[in-house]
Design a protein around this motif. Structure first.
Motif, PDB file in Angstrom:
ATOM      1  N   THR A 160      -9.629  -2.900  -0.798  1.00 34.31           N
ATOM      2  CA  THR A 160      -8.662  -1.889  -1.683  1.00 34.31           C
ATOM      3  C   THR A 160      -9.549  -1.376  -2.039  1.00 34.31           C
ATOM      4  OG1 THR A 160      -6.929  -3.552  -2.720  1.00 34.31           O
ATOM      5  CG2 THR A 160      -7.410  -0.862  -3.620  1.00 34.31           C
TER       6      THR A 160
ATOM      7  N   GLU B  19      -5.607  -0.622  -9.048  1.00 37.71           N
ATOM      8  CA  GLU B  19      -6.409  -0.442  -7.547  1.00 37.71           C
ATOM      9  C   GLU B  19      -6.712   1.668  -7.757  1.00 37.71           C
ATOM     10  OE1 GLU B  19      -4.161  -2.356  -8.059  1.00 37.71           O
ATOM     11  OE2 GLU B  19      -4.173  -3.588  -6.359  1.00 37.71           O
TER      12      GLU B  19
ATOM     13  N   SER C  56       0.886  -1.235  -0.067  1.00 36.04           N
ATOM     14  CA  SER C  56      -0.211  -0.258  -0.231  1.00 36.04           C
ATOM     15  C   SER C  56       1.124   1.032  -0.026  1.00 36.04           C
ATOM     16  CB  SER C  56      -0.633   0.248   1.155  1.00 36.04           C
ATOM     17  OG  SER C  56      -1.939  -0.705   0.934  1.00 36.04           O
TER      18      SER C  56
ATOM     19  N   ASP D 139      -6.749  -1.811   2.542  1.00 38.10           N
ATOM     20  CA  ASP D 139      -5.921  -1.181   2.904  1.00 38.10           C
ATOM     21  C   ASP D 139      -5.502  -2.842   4.563  1.00 38.10           C
ATOM     22  OD1 ASP D 139      -8.486  -3.163   4.148  1.00 38.10           O
ATOM     23  OD2 ASP D 139     -10.019  -1.187   3.533  1.00 38.10           O
ATOM     24  N   ALA D 140      -6.063  -2.258   5.995  1.00 39.11           N
ATOM     25  CA  ALA D 140      -5.440  -3.175   6.456  1.00 39.11           C
ATOM     26  C   ALA D 140      -6.037  -4.842   6.681  1.00 39.11           C
ATOM     27  CB  ALA D 140      -5.697  -2.646   8.273  1.00 39.11           C
ATOM     28  N   HIS D 141      -7.290  -4.617   5.939  1.00 37.35           N
ATOM     29  CA  HIS D 141      -8.108  -5.457   6.206  1.00 37.35           C
ATOM     30  C   HIS D 141      -7.830  -5.810   4.209  1.00 37.35           C
ATOM     31  CE1 HIS D 141      -9.638  -4.474   9.797  1.00 37.35           C
ATOM     32  NE2 HIS D 141     -10.218  -3.270   9.294  1.00 37.35           N
TER      33      HIS D 141
ATOM     34  N   THR E 222      -4.143   6.692   0.356  1.00 42.31           N
ATOM     35  CA  THR E 222      -3.340   4.966   0.106  1.00 42.31           C
ATOM     36  C   THR E 222      -3.998   4.583  -1.083  1.00 42.31           C
ATOM     37  OG1 THR E 222      -3.794   4.988   2.563  1.00 42.31           O
ATOM     38  CG2 THR E 222      -3.016   3.447   1.425  1.00 42.31           C
TER      39      THR E 222
ATOM     40  N   LEU F 231       1.343   5.218   0.226  1.00 36.22           N
ATOM     41  CA  LEU F 231       1.101   6.167   0.963  1.00 36.22           C
ATOM     42  C   LEU F 231       1.443   7.518  -0.022  1.00 36.22           C
ATOM     43  CD1 LEU F 231      -0.363   7.309   3.710  1.00 36.22           C
ATOM     44  CD2 LEU F 231       1.377   7.226   4.765  1.00 36.22           C
TER      45      LEU F 231
END
Ligand code: PEP
Ligand code: MN
Length: 360
Positions: free
Chosen positions: A108, A310, A86, A103-105, A99, A88
Motif C-alpha cells: 500500500t 491506507e 482496493s 496494489d496487486a502485490h 488507487t 479506484l
C-alpha cells in the motif's frame, strides 16, 4: 450468511431459491440479490436458519456457494475478501486515477487527500488546489454542503461549490471528494465528485447510506466514523452501502468524542489495525478533525501511517487564520509538503523498502 448465485442459474432455479428463502427465514425485508464484483449474492442473518433449512439451501440449483459469517456485518467482513479491497478513484473523469488500498502485490502506498474544510470562493479553492498538488497530495477535498453545528455559521456554497471543485479538477487533474448530506442530492453531488463523503453526523442516516449505495454513477464513498460510534455500528453503516450495491467504501477514522476538551476529539488509532482484521475495506485517518489543532496534525499523520492507514485526509488553507471553517486545525502547504514526505518514508519503512538509516 452470504449465498452466491451461480451465473448460469435458470430463472426457475432462482425463483425456487427465493421462494425457499422466503419460507425459511423470518426476514421482514424482501430478499433481493445484490451484484458485487460481477457476482450476485444474497446476504442474510443465517442464525435464523435451522440445520434442515441450511441443508436444503445448499441443494438448490441456483446456489454456487454458501459462506457462514458470524458477525452482524457480512459483505464488509474481511473473510469475504481476505486480500483486502482496493478502490479506484477518478476513473470516469479526465483527472488522474488513484488507487486507495493495496496494489496487486499487497503493498500500500498511502494516499494523501488534502484541501480546505469548505469551498469558500473560487480563488481560495483554486489557489489551495494548486498548493495541494505542488505539495504532492493526490486528491483534493473541499466541502460544498457543510454540516455546521450552528445554523448561523457558514453553510457552504452548495451547487456553486461543486462547480468550483470540478473546475479545480479540470485545472489540476486531482480527483475531488466532497460531502453529501441528503439522499436527494446524491446523484447531483456524484455528477461533480470523484468520491462521495458521508460525514460523521450522518453515519447512521440510513436513507443517505442507501442512496449512496444505489448511486447510478457508482462513485466510491468515504464513510466517516460517527461522533460516538462503535466499530460495529460503523461497519454496519458501511454494510448498508455495500448491500445496496456499491462495494467501493472507504472508512475514515476522524476521532471520537470524549471528556477532555484539550483536543477536539480522541484519535482512535487502535481502530486502524483492528479494522484491518475485521474488514477488507481500506481505512484512512483524518488527524485534522481528530485533534482540532494544526500543530498536532504532522505527528498524528505519521502515527496514522505507522498504524497501517491506507491514507490521510487533511485540512489545508492558504491562510488558516482567515478560514471560514475549521481554521484552527488547518495546516499550511509547507506543513502539508513535509507530511506527504514523511508519510511516504513511513510507508516505505513499514513495507520493508527502506532501512531506518536511510530514512533518518
Ligand atoms: C469535514 O470533513 O469537514 C467534516 C465535517 O468532517 P466530520 O464529518 O468528520 O466532522
Ligand atoms: Mn472541517
Amino acid at each position: 450468511m452470504i449465498i452466491s448465485i451461480r451465473s448460469q442459474a435458470s430463472s426457475e432455479e432462482r425463483a425456487q431459491l427465493l421462494a425457499l428463502l422466503g419460507r425459511v427465514t423470518r426476514h421482514q425485508q424482501p430478499i433481493r440479490p445484490t451484484a458485487i464484483d460481477g457476482r450476485e449474492v444474497i446476504t442474510l442473518d443465517g442464525s435464523q436458519l435451522d440445520a434442515q433449512s441450511s441443508a436444503l439451501l445448499r441443494q438448490q440449483g441456483a446456489v454456487e456457494r454458501v459462506m457462514h459469517i458470524k458477525t452482524p456485518y457480512k459483505l464488509v467482513n474481511r473473510s469475504f475478501r481476505p486480500e483486502g479491497s482496493s478502490i479506484l478513484v477518478g476513473s470516469h473523469s479526465n483527472g488522474k486515477t488513484v488507487t486507495i488500498g493495496p496494489d496487486a502485490h499487497g503493498v500500500t502506498a498511502p494516499v494523501i487527500i488534502a484541501g480546505p474544510c469548505a469551498v469558500e470562493n473560487r480563488e481560495q479553492l483554486l489557489t489551495t488546489a494548486r498548493l495541494v498538488k505542488a505539495a504532492g497530495a493526490q486528491i483534493l477535498r473541499g466541502g460544498a454542503f457543510k454540516p455546521r453545528t450552528s445554523p448561523y455559521q457558514f453553510q457552504g456554497l452548495g451547487l456553486e461549490g461543486l462547480q468550483i471543485l470540478a473546475e479545480a479538477r479540470e485545472k489540476t487533474g486531482l480527483p475531488v471528494i466532497t460531502e453529501v448530506m441528503e439522499p436527494g442530492l446524491v446523484e447531483t453531488v456524484a455528477e461533480y465528485a470523484d468520491i462521495l463523503q458521508i460525514g460523521s453526523r450522518n453515519m447512521q442516516n440510513f436513507p443517505l447510506l442507501l442512496a449512496a449505495g444505489r448511486d447510478s454513477h457508482r462513485r466510491p464513498v468515504m464513510l466517516k466514523r460517527g461522533l460516538s460510534a462503535t466499530i460495529d455500528e460503523w461497519l454496519l453503516a458501511a454494510e448498508y452501502i455495500v448491500a445496496a450495491g456499491n462495494p467501493n467504501v472507504i472508512l475514515c477514522e476522524r476521532g471520537i468524542r470524549s471528556f477532555d476538551p484539550q483536543t477536539r476529539n480522541v484519535l482512535d488509532l487502535s481502530c486502524v489495525p483492528l479494522l484491518h482484521e475485521l474488514t477488507h475495506l481500506p481505512v484512512i485517518v483524518d488527524p485534522s478533525h481528530a485533534t482540532g489543532r494544526s500543530e498536532l496534525v504532522p505527528t498524528m499523520s505519521r502515527a496514522s501511517i505507522a498504524a497501517g492507514a491506507e491514507g490521510l485526509i487533511l485540512e489545508v488553507h492558504p491562510d488558516p487564520n482567515s478560514a471560514l471553517c475549521d481554521g484552527r486545525q488547518s495546516i499550511t502547504d509547507d506543513q502539508l509538503r513535509s507530511i506527504v514526505r514523511d508519510a511516504r518514508l513511513m510507508a516505505q519503512l513499514i513495507n520493508g523498502k527502506a532501512e531506518v538509516s536511510r530514512v533518518a
